[in-house]
Design an enzyme around this catalytic site. Structure first.
Site, PDB file in Angstrom:
ATOM      1  N   GLY A  10      27.839  49.418  51.783  1.00  0.00           N
ATOM      2  CA  GLY A  10      28.421  49.354  50.439  1.00  0.00           C
ATOM      3  C   GLY A  10      27.408  48.829  49.433  1.00  0.00           C
ATOM      4  O   GLY A  10      26.296  48.427  49.792  1.00  0.00           O
ATOM      5  N   LEU A  12      27.426  46.039  47.618  1.00  0.00           N
ATOM      6  CA  LEU A  12      27.090  44.638  47.889  1.00  0.00           C
ATOM      7  C   LEU A  12      26.369  44.496  49.231  1.00  0.00           C
ATOM      8  O   LEU A  12      25.405  43.731  49.341  1.00  0.00           O
ATOM      9  CB  LEU A  12      28.368  43.787  47.892  1.00  0.00           C
ATOM     10  CG  LEU A  12      28.202  42.322  48.288  1.00  0.00           C
ATOM     11  CD1 LEU A  12      27.270  41.588  47.319  1.00  0.00           C
ATOM     12  CD2 LEU A  12      29.553  41.607  48.342  1.00  0.00           C
ATOM     13  N   ALA A  76      35.608  46.568  52.812  1.00  0.00           N
ATOM     14  CA  ALA A  76      36.965  46.637  52.268  1.00  0.00           C
ATOM     15  C   ALA A  76      37.295  48.067  51.899  1.00  0.00           C
ATOM     16  O   ALA A  76      36.408  48.904  51.724  1.00  0.00           O
ATOM     17  CB  ALA A  76      37.091  45.749  51.016  1.00  0.00           C
ATOM     18  N   THR A  78      38.149  49.859  48.895  1.00  0.00           N
ATOM     19  CA  THR A  78      37.914  49.453  47.502  1.00  0.00           C
ATOM     20  C   THR A  78      38.356  50.495  46.461  1.00  0.00           C
ATOM     21  O   THR A  78      38.099  50.303  45.278  1.00  0.00           O
ATOM     22  CB  THR A  78      36.416  49.137  47.285  1.00  0.00           C
ATOM     23  OG1 THR A  78      35.653  50.284  47.652  1.00  0.00           O
ATOM     24  CG2 THR A  78      35.974  47.938  48.091  1.00  0.00           C
ATOM     25  N   THR A 117      38.702  39.323  45.376  1.00  0.00           N
ATOM     26  CA  THR A 117      38.682  39.964  44.059  1.00  0.00           C
ATOM     27  C   THR A 117      39.504  39.238  42.998  1.00  0.00           C
ATOM     28  O   THR A 117      40.488  38.550  43.325  1.00  0.00           O
ATOM     29  CB  THR A 117      39.235  41.406  44.210  1.00  0.00           C
ATOM     30  OG1 THR A 117      39.391  41.992  42.925  1.00  0.00           O
ATOM     31  CG2 THR A 117      40.597  41.429  44.900  1.00  0.00           C
ATOM     32  N   TYR A 141      45.864  47.510  45.852  1.00  0.00           N
ATOM     33  CA  TYR A 141      44.567  46.946  46.246  1.00  0.00           C
ATOM     34  C   TYR A 141      44.605  45.419  46.173  1.00  0.00           C
ATOM     35  O   TYR A 141      44.206  44.726  47.121  1.00  0.00           O
ATOM     36  CB  TYR A 141      43.473  47.504  45.325  1.00  0.00           C
ATOM     37  CG  TYR A 141      42.135  46.816  45.441  1.00  0.00           C
ATOM     38  CD1 TYR A 141      41.302  47.014  46.538  1.00  0.00           C
ATOM     39  CD2 TYR A 141      41.689  45.950  44.436  1.00  0.00           C
ATOM     40  CE1 TYR A 141      40.064  46.372  46.641  1.00  0.00           C
ATOM     41  CE2 TYR A 141      40.456  45.311  44.520  1.00  0.00           C
ATOM     42  CZ  TYR A 141      39.653  45.524  45.625  1.00  0.00           C
ATOM     43  OH  TYR A 141      38.445  44.890  45.719  1.00  0.00           O
ATOM     44  N   LYS A 145      44.188  42.807  49.289  1.00  0.00           N
ATOM     45  CA  LYS A 145      43.083  41.836  49.332  1.00  0.00           C
ATOM     46  C   LYS A 145      43.637  40.406  49.433  1.00  0.00           C
ATOM     47  O   LYS A 145      43.068  39.562  50.131  1.00  0.00           O
ATOM     48  CB  LYS A 145      42.191  41.977  48.083  1.00  0.00           C
ATOM     49  CG  LYS A 145      41.343  43.249  48.050  1.00  0.00           C
ATOM     50  CD  LYS A 145      40.251  43.293  49.108  1.00  0.00           C
ATOM     51  CE  LYS A 145      39.146  42.291  48.848  1.00  0.00           C
ATOM     52  NZ  LYS A 145      38.046  42.415  49.850  1.00  0.00           N
TER      53      LYS A 145
HETATM   54  N1  NAP Z   1      33.383  46.717  43.343  1.00  0.00           N
HETATM   55  C1  NAP Z   1      34.006  45.790  42.638  1.00  0.00           C
HETATM   56  O1  NAP Z   1      34.103  45.879  41.401  1.00  0.00           O
HETATM   57  C2  NAP Z   1      34.599  44.581  43.310  1.00  0.00           C
HETATM   58  C3  NAP Z   1      35.258  43.625  42.523  1.00  0.00           C
HETATM   59  C4  NAP Z   1      35.802  42.511  43.152  1.00  0.00           C
HETATM   60  C5  NAP Z   1      35.685  42.344  44.522  1.00  0.00           C
HETATM   61  N2  NAP Z   1      35.047  43.304  45.257  1.00  0.00           N
HETATM   62  C6  NAP Z   1      34.959  43.105  46.704  1.00  0.00           C
HETATM   63  O2  NAP Z   1      33.585  43.010  47.029  1.00  0.00           O
HETATM   64  C7  NAP Z   1      33.352  43.534  48.341  1.00  0.00           C
HETATM   65  C8  NAP Z   1      32.231  44.550  48.293  1.00  0.00           C
HETATM   66  O3  NAP Z   1      32.580  45.567  47.352  1.00  0.00           O
HETATM   67  P1  NAP Z   1      31.657  46.845  47.137  1.00  0.00           P
HETATM   68  O4  NAP Z   1      31.833  47.251  45.739  1.00  0.00           O
HETATM   69  O5  NAP Z   1      30.296  46.609  47.691  1.00  0.00           O
HETATM   70  O6  NAP Z   1      32.459  47.877  48.045  1.00  0.00           O
HETATM   71  P2  NAP Z   1      31.974  49.261  48.677  1.00  0.00           P
HETATM   72  O7  NAP Z   1      30.721  49.733  48.027  1.00  0.00           O
HETATM   73  O8  NAP Z   1      33.176  50.149  48.673  1.00  0.00           O
HETATM   74  O9  NAP Z   1      31.628  48.850  50.184  1.00  0.00           O
HETATM   75  C9  NAP Z   1      32.619  48.570  51.134  1.00  0.00           C
HETATM   76  C10 NAP Z   1      32.123  49.073  52.468  1.00  0.00           C
HETATM   77  O10 NAP Z   1      33.139  48.799  53.458  1.00  0.00           O
HETATM   78  C11 NAP Z   1      33.227  49.948  54.291  1.00  0.00           C
HETATM   79  N3  NAP Z   1      34.504  50.065  54.975  1.00  0.00           N
HETATM   80  C12 NAP Z   1      35.670  50.555  54.487  1.00  0.00           C
HETATM   81  N4  NAP Z   1      36.612  50.575  55.435  1.00  0.00           N
HETATM   82  C13 NAP Z   1      36.035  50.069  56.563  1.00  0.00           C
HETATM   83  C14 NAP Z   1      36.504  49.860  57.887  1.00  0.00           C
HETATM   84  N5  NAP Z   1      37.765  50.174  58.253  1.00  0.00           N
HETATM   85  N6  NAP Z   1      35.657  49.355  58.799  1.00  0.00           N
HETATM   86  C15 NAP Z   1      34.382  49.054  58.463  1.00  0.00           C
HETATM   87  N7  NAP Z   1      33.876  49.242  57.224  1.00  0.00           N
HETATM   88  C16 NAP Z   1      34.703  49.745  56.284  1.00  0.00           C
HETATM   89  C17 NAP Z   1      33.036  51.097  53.317  1.00  0.00           C
HETATM   90  O11 NAP Z   1      32.753  52.289  54.008  1.00  0.00           O
HETATM   91  P3  NAP Z   1      33.155  53.696  53.320  1.00  0.00           P
HETATM   92  O12 NAP Z   1      32.456  53.731  52.005  1.00  0.00           O
HETATM   93  O13 NAP Z   1      32.668  54.714  54.296  1.00  0.00           O
HETATM   94  O14 NAP Z   1      34.653  53.653  53.158  1.00  0.00           O
HETATM   95  C18 NAP Z   1      31.884  50.591  52.466  1.00  0.00           C
HETATM   96  O15 NAP Z   1      30.628  50.885  53.018  1.00  0.00           O
HETATM   97  C19 NAP Z   1      34.700  44.091  48.811  1.00  0.00           C
HETATM   98  O16 NAP Z   1      35.328  43.150  49.635  1.00  0.00           O
HETATM   99  C20 NAP Z   1      35.492  44.258  47.528  1.00  0.00           C
HETATM  100  O17 NAP Z   1      36.886  44.173  47.753  1.00  0.00           O
HETATM  101  C21 NAP Z   1      34.493  44.403  44.692  1.00  0.00           C
END
Ligand code: NAP
Length: 303
Positions: A10, A12, A76, A78, A117, A141, A145
């Site tokens: 992802g 992050l 997650a 997301t 989040t 979502y 979370k």
């Molecule tokens: N992005 C935001 O604005 C935001 C804001 C607040 C909090 N957060 C939190 O920050 C964290 C990182 O966010 P991010 O934006 O980096 O998210 P991201 O780019 O969507 O990365 C999440 C990763 O988790 C993987 N994943 C999903 N389902 C899974 C499963 N069942 N088993 C193993 N891996 C799995 C995804 O794979 P796939 O892509 O193949 O599904 C993806 O590589 C998350 O916990 C998110 O909730 C994000």
């Protein structure tokens, strides 16, 4: 430390691997990163291609084999709007997947940093949310979370963040740049307030937190609130393009409305992060400028 990063593919996750291994994050400032990155740690990543965290046996096996001391749980579901139409899938990943990580962490004695989040809040506050403030998510979502947070025990530190964008993966900053480079006008809401967060800066903060494992809940974002409209204008201006391409719209006038409701105000208070000696993170404008300059320099990567 032996560190496992879930969600390593992802946006992050990529920056976490760089930060924990002691490489300056791709989009991070040397000055900021230098505050925490003294030596590298032994770090391993896992993602869906390795196994699904919804598979408790596979999760237990992987974590038992690597025996991390720290798990940074960034994986997650997301897709905020899509979650409204597949709540069971989102719940399986965000609640049950987190519970599986926690169960395996207990077996190997690892401490967990679980990334959460601002969408656990309903946005009715008028001052920045403290970690102890009452939650009331508006979206599937956010509900899933929050359920993930509630799966965490005393060995965990919950790290809530907001409006994350980074060099890797798809995010709103890349979309804004792509549209602006094509000269396409765009509208953004100017009545939703939050704190943008550069994933590289968050990754550095998570290294600091991993070395301290304070427990409880901390909020980690870049410093200062803004609106999506102001963020979009900053991205365009920072790229040397015409900020007038971005015009404001009220959330109520945005048609069609997105499936998931977002909090109107989700500014997170960072005092708990500062109290443990990690932060404040750089101001959001400065962090965003760093990201934009990197993306413009590598503009073939903007998708
Ligand atoms: N992005 C935001 O604005 C935001 C804001 C607040 C909090 N957060 C939190 O920050 C964290 C990182 O966010 P991010 O934006 O980096 O998210 P991201 O780019 O969507 O990365 C999440 C990763 O988790 C993987 N994943 C999903 N389902 C899974 C499963 N069942 N088993 C193993 N891996 C799995 C995804 O794979 P796939 O892509 O193949 O599904 C993806 O590589 C998350 O916990 C998110 O909730 C994000």
């Amino acid at each position: 430390m032996r560190v496992l990063v879930t969600g390593a593919e992802g946006q992050l996750g990529h920056d976490l691997l760089d930060a924990f291994s002691g490489r300056v994050p791709a989009a991070g400032s040397v000055e900021y990163a230098g505050r925490f990155l003294t030596t590298g740690h032994e770090v391993k990543g896992c993602d869906l291609a390795d196994f699904s965290l919804t598979d408790s046996a596979a999760t237990m096996e992987f974590i038992s084999d690597f025996r991390p001391e720290i798990i940074v749980h960034g994986a997650a579901y997301t897709a905020v709007d899509k979650a409204e139409s597949e709540p069971e899938v989102a719940m399986a990943v965000n609640r049950d997947g987190t519970a599986n990580v926690i169960a395996a962490a207990r077996v190997v004695g690892a401490k967990v940093l679980a990334v959460s989040t601002d969408y656990v809040f309903d946005g009715t506050a008028t001052t920045p949310y403290l970690p102890s403030d009452a939650t009331n998510p508006l979206s599937v979502y956010g509900v899933t979370k929050l359920a993930g947070e509630q799966s965490c025990g005393d060995e965990s530190t919950i790290v809530r963040t907001s409006w994350v964008a980074g060099f890797h993966g798809n995010n709103i900053v890349k979309t804004i740049l792509r549209l602006a480079m094509a000269g396409t006008p765009m509208t953004f809401v100017d009545d939703q307030f939050g704190c943008p967060t550069l994933s590289a800066d968050l990754a550095v903060a998570l290294v600091g937190l991993a070395e301290r494992t304070p427990g409880g809940i901390v909020h980690a974002t870049n410093f200062g609130p803004t609106t999506w409209f102001a963020l979009a204008r900053r991205v365009v201006a920072s790229a040397g393009l015409d900020p007038q391409l971005v015009t404001p719209v009220a959330t109520a006038d945005r048609l069609p409305a997105p499936p998931a409701s977002r909090p109107m105000y989700s500014v997170l208070d960072g005092a708990a992060l500062q109290a443990v000696g990690v932060g404040p993170l750089p101001r959001w404008e400065e962090a965003l400028d760093r990201l934009v300059h990197l993306l413009v320099a590598e503009s073939t990567d903007v998708s």
